[in-house]
Design a protein around this motif. Structure first.
Motif, PDB file in Angstrom:
ATOM      1  N   TYR A  68       4.731   2.484  -6.681  1.00 56.58           N
ATOM      2  CA  TYR A  68       5.060   2.704  -8.091  1.00 56.58           C
ATOM      3  C   TYR A  68       4.813   4.163  -8.484  1.00 56.58           C
ATOM      4  O   TYR A  68       5.662   4.807  -9.116  1.00 56.58           O
ATOM      5  N   GLU A  69       3.669   4.684  -8.108  1.00 55.86           N
ATOM      6  CA  GLU A  69       3.344   6.062  -8.457  1.00 55.86           C
ATOM      7  C   GLU A  69       4.306   7.039  -7.776  1.00 55.86           C
ATOM      8  O   GLU A  69       4.727   8.034  -8.374  1.00 55.86           O
ATOM      9  N   GLY A  70       4.654   6.739  -6.531  1.00 51.29           N
ATOM     10  CA  GLY A  70       5.586   7.604  -5.810  1.00 51.29           C
ATOM     11  C   GLY A  70       6.960   7.642  -6.445  1.00 51.29           C
ATOM     12  O   GLY A  70       7.582   8.712  -6.567  1.00 51.29           O
ATOM     13  N   THR A  78       6.103  10.233   2.092  1.00 49.27           N
ATOM     14  CA  THR A  78       5.287  10.448   3.296  1.00 49.27           C
ATOM     15  C   THR A  78       3.801  10.403   2.960  1.00 49.27           C
ATOM     16  O   THR A  78       2.989   9.884   3.729  1.00 49.27           O
ATOM     17  N   ASP A  79       3.454  10.940   1.798  1.00 53.23           N
ATOM     18  CA  ASP A  79       2.047  11.029   1.400  1.00 53.23           C
ATOM     19  C   ASP A  79       1.473   9.703   0.911  1.00 53.23           C
ATOM     20  O   ASP A  79       0.291   9.620   0.594  1.00 53.23           O
ATOM     21  N   LYS A 116      15.795   6.304  -1.913  1.00 56.34           N
ATOM     22  CA  LYS A 116      16.441   6.954  -0.764  1.00 56.34           C
ATOM     23  C   LYS A 116      15.941   8.383  -0.594  1.00 56.34           C
ATOM     24  O   LYS A 116      15.642   8.832   0.523  1.00 56.34           O
ATOM     25  N   LYS A 117      15.822   9.094  -1.714  1.00 59.81           N
ATOM     26  CA  LYS A 117      15.296  10.462  -1.663  1.00 59.81           C
ATOM     27  C   LYS A 117      13.818  10.458  -1.261  1.00 59.81           C
ATOM     28  O   LYS A 117      13.364  11.336  -0.527  1.00 59.81           O
ATOM     29  N   GLY A 118      13.084   9.457  -1.749  1.00 63.35           N
ATOM     30  CA  GLY A 118      11.663   9.386  -1.458  1.00 63.35           C
ATOM     31  C   GLY A 118      11.346   9.206   0.015  1.00 63.35           C
ATOM     32  O   GLY A 118      10.333   9.710   0.506  1.00 63.35           O
ATOM     33  N   ILE A 119      12.218   8.489   0.721  1.00 62.73           N
ATOM     34  CA  ILE A 119      11.979   8.266   2.163  1.00 62.73           C
ATOM     35  C   ILE A 119      12.803   9.209   3.041  1.00 62.73           C
ATOM     36  O   ILE A 119      12.752   9.121   4.268  1.00 62.73           O
ATOM     37  N   SER A 120      13.544  10.132   2.414  1.00 58.80           N
ATOM     38  CA  SER A 120      14.473  10.968   3.179  1.00 58.80           C
ATOM     39  C   SER A 120      13.768  11.798   4.248  1.00 58.80           C
ATOM     40  O   SER A 120      14.251  11.915   5.379  1.00 58.80           O
TER      41      SER A 120
END
Length: 263
Positions: A68-70, A78-79, A116-120
């Motif tokens: 949720y925070e991500g 990644t973090d 999608k961008k978050g795991i890119s």
């Protein structure tokens, strides 16, 4: 390591076995020598509870290092990865605040692609062979996000009188998603909670096999109390009791999925 394959498990009907399947296929893939990242996309936290006890899962949920925070911060996920006690099996945990994720997405630009961008970067760096995402039992902006981030969707369907209820809506939603994510594929339909003594299984199988261009996995998952016991122990079934019927079925399913995705 080849290109990372992203697979989500989705069905707008609750109780179909999405979280259980996601966790156990993830663990099964590690037994095939693969490195796997699980992403818990549901506020119910069931996928997270498949690997960690309640105290740790609640600590993740209340911290600033959960999905949720991500998503809220549109961060590089990644973090947000945590290591599990199982080799080559990592997790991005969820939060109960995911209940308000639709509101968070509503104000964002290109909101369908935030996950999608978050795991890119995770995908581009090929940190994992597989990323498996557990979707909540809804149809909306967040599930669209999950589907847009995925290469394939696997749809678990329970073998009960109401198991097929709403499946037509699910397929209609997938057609809508394909308008903005044309490469999304239906990896297959999995029949779960099977009691071969009852006619529901045969009826469910016949209905699904009549669907055009939709694969029905040869493996099906029968009702087995070992599933509940492994969940209570916060371990995948194969780690809890490798000799159980469910463990063997989930391993067979894993091998079938790995063969289908050719990764």
């Amino acid at each position: 390591m080849g290109k990372t394959k992203v697979i989500c498990f989705a069905n707008n009907k609750g109780g179909s076995g999405k979280s259980t399947t996601c966790a156990n296929v993830g663990y099964g893939l590690t037994q095939l020598g693969k490195k796997v990242l699980l992403i818990d996309g549901d506020m119910q936290l069931n996928l997270s509870l498949s690997l960690f006890d309640e105290d740790k899962v609640l600590a993740f949920a209340q911290s600033d290092k959960n999905l949720y925070e991500g998503i809220r911060k549109q961060a590089d996920l990644t973090d947000y990865i945590v290591k599990s006690d199982f080799e080559n099996l990592d997790l991005i945990p969820s939060s109960t605040l995911m209940s308000s994720i639709e509101y968070e997405l509503f104000t964002k630009w290109q909101r369908e692609y935030i996950l999608k961008k978050g795991i890119s970067k995770i995908v581009e760096k090929e940190l994992y062979d597989y990323i498996l995402i557990d979707a909540p039992p809804t149809l909306g902006g967040w599930v669209m996000n999950i589907l847009c981030a995925s290469d394939e969707v696997i749809i678990p369907v329970e073998s009960t009188p109401w198991g097929l209820f709403g499946l037509g809506n699910m397929f209609e939603f997938l057609e809508e998603v394909k308008q903005i994510a044309p490469d999304l594929q239906i990896g297959g339909v999995l029949i779960t909670k099977v009691d071969t003594r009852k006619s529901y299984f045969k009826q469910t199988l016949e209905v699904l096999q009549d669907l055009e261009n939709v694969r029905v996995f040869d493996t099906y998952i029968r009702v087995d109390s070992t599933v509940e016991w492994s969940q209570d122990d916060h371990r995948p079934i194969m780690a809890y009791k490798k000799s159980s019927r469910s463990a063997k079925e989930y391993m067979a399913l894993t091998e079938e999925i790995a063969g289908c995705t050719k990764n």
